[in-house]
Design a protein around this motif. Structure first.
Motif, PDB file in Angstrom:
ATOM      1  N   GLY A  11       0.798  -1.226   0.000  1.00 16.59           N
ATOM      2  CA  GLY A  11       0.000   0.000   0.000  1.00 16.59           C
ATOM      3  C   GLY A  11       0.822   1.263   0.000  1.00 16.59           C
ATOM      4  N   LEU A  12       2.131   1.154   0.286  1.00 17.14           N
ATOM      5  CA  LEU A  12       3.006   2.320   0.239  1.00 17.14           C
ATOM      6  C   LEU A  12       3.777   2.321  -1.081  1.00 17.14           C
ATOM      7  N   ASP A  13       3.671   3.406  -1.812  1.00 20.52           N
ATOM      8  CA  ASP A  13       4.358   3.520  -3.089  1.00 20.52           C
ATOM      9  C   ASP A  13       5.863   3.691  -2.870  1.00 20.52           C
ATOM     10  N   PRO A  14       6.672   3.436  -3.893  1.00 20.23           N
ATOM     11  CA  PRO A  14       8.124   3.649  -3.772  1.00 20.23           C
ATOM     12  C   PRO A  14       8.454   5.083  -3.379  1.00 20.23           C
ATOM     13  N   SER A  15       9.573   5.236  -2.653  1.00 18.59           N
ATOM     14  CA  SER A  15       9.981   6.548  -2.154  1.00 18.59           C
ATOM     15  C   SER A  15      11.447   6.480  -1.754  1.00 18.59           C
ATOM     16  N   TYR A  16      11.983   7.620  -1.340  1.00 15.58           N
ATOM     17  CA  TYR A  16      13.247   7.629  -0.621  1.00 15.58           C
ATOM     18  C   TYR A  16      12.944   7.286   0.841  1.00 15.58           C
ATOM     19  N   PRO A  17      13.791   6.519   1.504  1.00 13.49           N
ATOM     20  CA  PRO A  17      13.510   6.161   2.903  1.00 13.49           C
ATOM     21  C   PRO A  17      13.730   7.354   3.836  1.00 13.49           C
ATOM     22  N   ALA A  18      12.878   7.468   4.832  1.00 11.00           N
ATOM     23  CA  ALA A  18      13.008   8.519   5.842  1.00 11.00           C
ATOM     24  C   ALA A  18      12.825   7.921   7.227  1.00 11.00           C
ATOM     25  N   GLY A  19      13.484   6.819   7.466  1.00  8.29           N
ATOM     26  CA  GLY A  19      13.471   6.195   8.781  1.00  8.29           C
ATOM     27  C   GLY A  19      12.508   5.028   8.862  1.00  8.29           C
ATOM     28  N   LEU A  20      12.816   4.122   9.775  1.00 14.25           N
ATOM     29  CA  LEU A  20      12.004   2.935   9.991  1.00 14.25           C
ATOM     30  C   LEU A  20      12.149   2.503  11.439  1.00 14.25           C
ATOM     31  N   ALA A  21      11.034   2.174  12.081  1.00 15.20           N
ATOM     32  CA  ALA A  21      11.044   1.613  13.432  1.00 15.20           C
ATOM     33  C   ALA A  21      10.084   0.438  13.465  1.00 15.20           C
ATOM     34  N   LEU A  22      10.531  -0.686  14.028  1.00 12.46           N
ATOM     35  CA  LEU A  22       9.725  -1.901  14.062  1.00 12.46           C
ATOM     36  C   LEU A  22       9.264  -2.204  15.478  1.00 12.46           C
ATOM     37  N   GLY A  23       8.022  -2.626  15.606  1.00 12.02           N
ATOM     38  CA  GLY A  23       7.441  -2.925  16.907  1.00 12.02           C
ATOM     39  C   GLY A  23       7.781  -4.313  17.394  1.00 12.02           C
ATOM     40  N   ARG A  24       7.715  -4.488  18.721  1.00  4.13           N
ATOM     41  CA  ARG A  24       8.038  -5.776  19.335  1.00  4.13           C
ATOM     42  C   ARG A  24       6.930  -6.804  19.144  1.00  4.13           C
ATOM     43  N   ASP A  25       5.752  -6.358  18.680  1.00  2.00           N
ATOM     44  CA  ASP A  25       4.659  -7.307  18.473  1.00  2.00           C
ATOM     45  C   ASP A  25       4.820  -8.101  17.186  1.00  2.00           C
ATOM     46  N   GLY A  26       5.818  -7.772  16.372  1.00  7.10           N
ATOM     47  CA  GLY A  26       6.065  -8.517  15.148  1.00  7.10           C
ATOM     48  C   GLY A  26       5.160  -8.151  13.992  1.00  7.10           C
ATOM     49  N   ARG A  27       4.238  -7.203  14.178  1.00  5.07           N
ATOM     50  CA  ARG A  27       3.318  -6.845  13.098  1.00  5.07           C
ATOM     51  C   ARG A  27       3.189  -5.345  12.874  1.00  5.07           C
ATOM     52  N   THR A  28       3.919  -4.537  13.658  1.00  2.38           N
ATOM     53  CA  THR A  28       3.787  -3.090  13.560  1.00  2.38           C
ATOM     54  C   THR A  28       5.089  -2.460  13.095  1.00  2.38           C
ATOM     55  N   ALA A  29       4.986  -1.484  12.198  1.00  2.96           N
ATOM     56  CA  ALA A  29       6.146  -0.727  11.732  1.00  2.96           C
ATOM     57  C   ALA A  29       5.754   0.725  11.550  1.00  2.96           C
ATOM     58  N   VAL A  30       6.696   1.603  11.807  1.00  5.71           N
ATOM     59  CA  VAL A  30       6.543   3.023  11.503  1.00  5.71           C
ATOM     60  C   VAL A  30       7.494   3.315  10.352  1.00  5.71           C
ATOM     61  N   VAL A  31       6.947   3.719   9.220  1.00  9.25           N
ATOM     62  CA  VAL A  31       7.707   3.842   7.981  1.00  9.25           C
ATOM     63  C   VAL A  31       7.734   5.300   7.534  1.00  9.25           C
ATOM     64  N   GLY A  32       8.937   5.847   7.392  1.00 11.88           N
ATOM     65  CA  GLY A  32       9.103   7.201   6.888  1.00 11.88           C
ATOM     66  C   GLY A  32       9.392   7.179   5.400  1.00 11.88           C
ATOM     67  N   ARG A  33       8.772   8.115   4.673  1.00  8.50           N
ATOM     68  CA  ARG A  33       8.921   8.194   3.217  1.00  8.50           C
ATOM     69  C   ARG A  33       9.192   9.633   2.812  1.00  8.50           C
ATOM     70  N   SER A  34       9.958   9.801   1.745  1.00  7.79           N
ATOM     71  CA  SER A  34      10.214  11.127   1.195  1.00  7.79           C
ATOM     72  C   SER A  34      10.120  11.056  -0.320  1.00  7.79           C
ATOM     73  N   THR A  35       9.348  11.982  -0.894  1.00  6.30           N
ATOM     74  CA  THR A  35       9.247  12.090  -2.348  1.00  6.30           C
ATOM     75  C   THR A  35       9.287  13.557  -2.735  1.00  6.30           C
ATOM     76  N   ASP A  36       9.617  13.807  -3.991  1.00  3.08           N
ATOM     77  CA  ASP A  36       9.664  15.180  -4.480  1.00  3.08           C
ATOM     78  C   ASP A  36       8.277  15.822  -4.469  1.00  3.08           C
ATOM     79  N   GLU A  37       7.246  15.040  -4.683  1.00  2.00           N
ATOM     80  CA  GLU A  37       5.888  15.583  -4.779  1.00  2.00           C
ATOM     81  C   GLU A  37       5.263  15.818  -3.413  1.00  2.00           C
TER      82      GLU A  37
END
Length: 623
Positions: free
Chosen positions: A133-159
């Motif tokens: 569901g997340l389109d390609p981008s430049y990465p802007a950080g990632l943090a993964l949860g201890r529950d094994g199913r949660t992630a916080v995903v940072g994205r950067s694009t020109d638009e």
């Protein structure tokens, strides 16, 4: 190895131009005729292993055992190691989930840094899209949860600028943050209830503010030392306390003119300033039980480690050899593992328990010569330079000024195969920590703003004059070289100081600043607006004054340029503009283009580039 905001917003130097503490290599038999300089690149090495918080026997590291930088898993309980990624241009961005069950890795195209996160099981299996569901981008950080199913995903694009999403397995990603300016994921709390973000909504991409939000994006706490952009003080996220329900966040601040850690309780607002009596920059991370901090102290191109007890407020030095610790982590048993090297000795992962933690098989890298420290009075204060010369050699010598990238980075007493190759061929090597470099206080780092490039070259020129006056350098055989920002300073120096340099060698440089601005990734546009005070349309005179293209007709020295055709940081079109101008006036130059991004992760390619540079110097430098 963990993805962070600073890897995308801080410097041009990030990306494929990795620190040489994680060296290039290929295992296997070595022909006797292979020169030492090539052995240093081919010798297999490893990065500092990252380990899973809830499964500390599982680790992830980068190695070059196949001849390309790739990710490897390591089960410490069995000793088994497996290659996780296998791509033609290499892979270095990877994160191990806290439960040790999965590995996330960033999949871009041919080094362009624009792509998606993929995931595979630690024990092996097929890769899958990690955050559908997340389109390609430049990465802007990632943090993964201890529950094994949660992630916080940072994205950067020109638009879109920066967006941050909460992604849970089986559910569509939910956007929790959006802004045109640069931002990134800092950390996710141990229980998953808090998310720390770094942002530059005030418009100063060099100095971040902090915001802590809940998983639904609602704000919990704010901390901003920039005072609306009028005060140039930055903050950085170092990590939440590794304890359930603990709302303490370890952060870095610059309130006393250097980087230092403090503990911020985001629930109560209380700030515990450690005020450590150490010169230079100080960073830290938590010990696994949250009772102490592992302190990393950097001063005058060297670094060391300490343990800081938060209850007794006691600081205890952890013995490490003189040199540079480029990464360290505290293990659950209280031992510390760290990646160490010096200019003379190749990198190795050691433990305070004794011995080498992870020793790759195969050829061992030859060492090199130690560095000498030089301090030179410059127009903005004392300049620190590191000098290497062939053993027993007397000057004046042909001398290479090898200029570091960043610009917010610094050269240190650490192992680097590139400078060692020049020393092997009879050159002295000088590396200058010019204004803009880190490790010498906030004022030194921030001094390059507005007169970008010209400030750094004033410091390099002061050290050049010292090198000649001291008898080290032959004034008729001086090479100016560097990669990324160092490549930019090389081209700018050849044009603004044409009588100072005999030839220039620039790798992945900024060559035409205006075109570079329009073609580069959005995060670097924000950095350039901060450095120069606006866009090319708003401050055209500053961009012109700082652009190598402005001075290209003054270049008299032969020039060698290498460039990655997929580079998002120093894009190829602006380099072609510069080369066209050299060609139009018949200037002596050579250009090497290769299929990668901001540098190459392939060992053979890196060796090819160094070989071309050495050959260029052999042919064009007076004997």
């Amino acid at each position: 190895m963990t993805e962070s905001n600073r890897s995308t917003t801080g410097d041009r130097e990030a990306g494929a131009l990795m620190s040489e503490d994680v060296s290039e290599g290929v295992s296997g038999e070595v022909p006797r005729e292979m020169p030492d300089w090539e052995k240093r690149f081919r010798a297999p090495r490893v990065s500092l292993p990252d380990w899973a918080q809830d499964a500390p026997h599982r680790s992830l590291f980068v190695s070059n055992a196949t001849g390309t930088y790739e990710l490897y898993s390591w089960d410490r309980s069995t000793g088994e190691q497996h290659q996780v990624t296998n791509r033609p241009n290499g892979t270095t961005d990877g994160v191990l989930s806290p439960d040790g069950a999965g590995i996330w890795w960033f999949d871009d195209k041919d080094g362009d840094e624009f792509g998606v996160w993929r995931r595979r099981p630690f024990s092996g299996g097929e890769d899958e899209l990690a955050a559908p569901g997340l389109d390609p981008s430049y990465p802007a950080g990632l943090a993964l949860g201890r529950d094994g199913r949660t992630a916080v995903v940072g994205r950067s694009t020109d638009e879109e600028g920066t967006t941050i999403h909460l992604a849970r397995t089986g559910e569509p990603p939910v956007e929790i943050y959006r802004h045109r300016e640069s931002a990134g994921v800092g950390d996710l709390s141990h229980d998953g209830s808090l998310i720390a973000l770094e942002h530059t909504e005030h418009g100063d991409a060099m100095h971040s503010a902090l915001r802590v939000v809940r998983p639904d994006g609602t704000a919990v706490a704010e901390l901003d030392d920039t005072e609306g952009g009028t005060k140039e003080l930055g903050l950085e996220v170092l990590g939440f306390a590794p304890v359930d329900g603990d709302t303490r966040l370890l952060i870095g601040h610059q309130r006393r003119g250097r980087w230092e850690p403090l503990v911020w309780d985001v629930a109560t607002g209380e700030q515990s300033d450690l005020a450590l009596d150490l010169p230079g920059d100080v960073s830290a991370e938590w010990y696994p039980d949250g009772s102490a901090l592992l302190v990393a102290h950097g001063f005058e191109a060297r670094s060391e480690l300490y343990r800081y007890d938060l209850t007794g407020r006691e600081l205890e030095r952890i013995p490490t050899p003189p040199g540079t610790v480029s990464g360290a982590t505290a293990r659950p048993d209280g031992t510390v593992e760290y990646l160490w090297s010096s200019a003379a000795e190749p990198p190795v992962v050691r433990s305070t328990a004794g011995g080498v933690v992870l020793d790759p098989p195969g050829m061992k890298s030859p060492g090199s010569v130690p560095v000498e420290d030089v301090w030179v009075e410059g127009p903005g204060g004392r300049i620190h330079a590191l000098v290497q010369r062939p053993a027993g050699a007397e000057g004046p010598l042909p001398t290479v000024f090898d200029i570091h990238g960043g610009p917010t980075w610094h050269d240190s007493d650490s192992f680097a195969a590139g400078p060692a190759a020049w020393v092997d061929h009879g050159y002295a090597v000088v590396r200058v920590n010019y204004r803009g470099s880190t490790g010498y206080g906030r004022a030194w780092t921030d001094a390059l703003k507005h007169r970008v490039g010209l400030i750094e070259l004033e410091d390099i020129e002061a050290v050049r004059r010292w090198a000649i006056a001291s008898g080290l350098a032959d004034p008729g055989r001086l090479i100016l070289t560097g990669g990324s920002w160092g490549g930019y300073l090389t081209l700018l120096g050849l044009g603004t100081q044409p009588d100072a340099w005999t030839l220039g060698i620039a790798a992945v440089p900024v060559a035409d600043y205006v075109t570079a601005y329009h073609d580069e990734m959005e995060a670097l546009k924000a950095m350039d607006r901060t450095l120069l005070g606006g866009t090319p349309e708003e401050v055209p005179e500053r961009f012109a004054a700082s652009s190598p293209l402005t001075y290209v007709d003054e270049v008299g020295a032969p020039v060698h340029i290498s460039a990655g055709v997929n580079d998002p940081r120093c894009p190829i079109r602006q380099i072609e503009n510069y080369v066209d101008r050299l060609s139009a006036r018949g200037a002596v130059h050579e250009v090497y283009r290769y299929d990668a991004g901001h540098g190459s992760l392939v060992v053979d390619e890196r060796i090819r580039q160094v070989g071309l540079e050495l050959d260029f110097a052999r042919r064009y430098l007076p004997q």
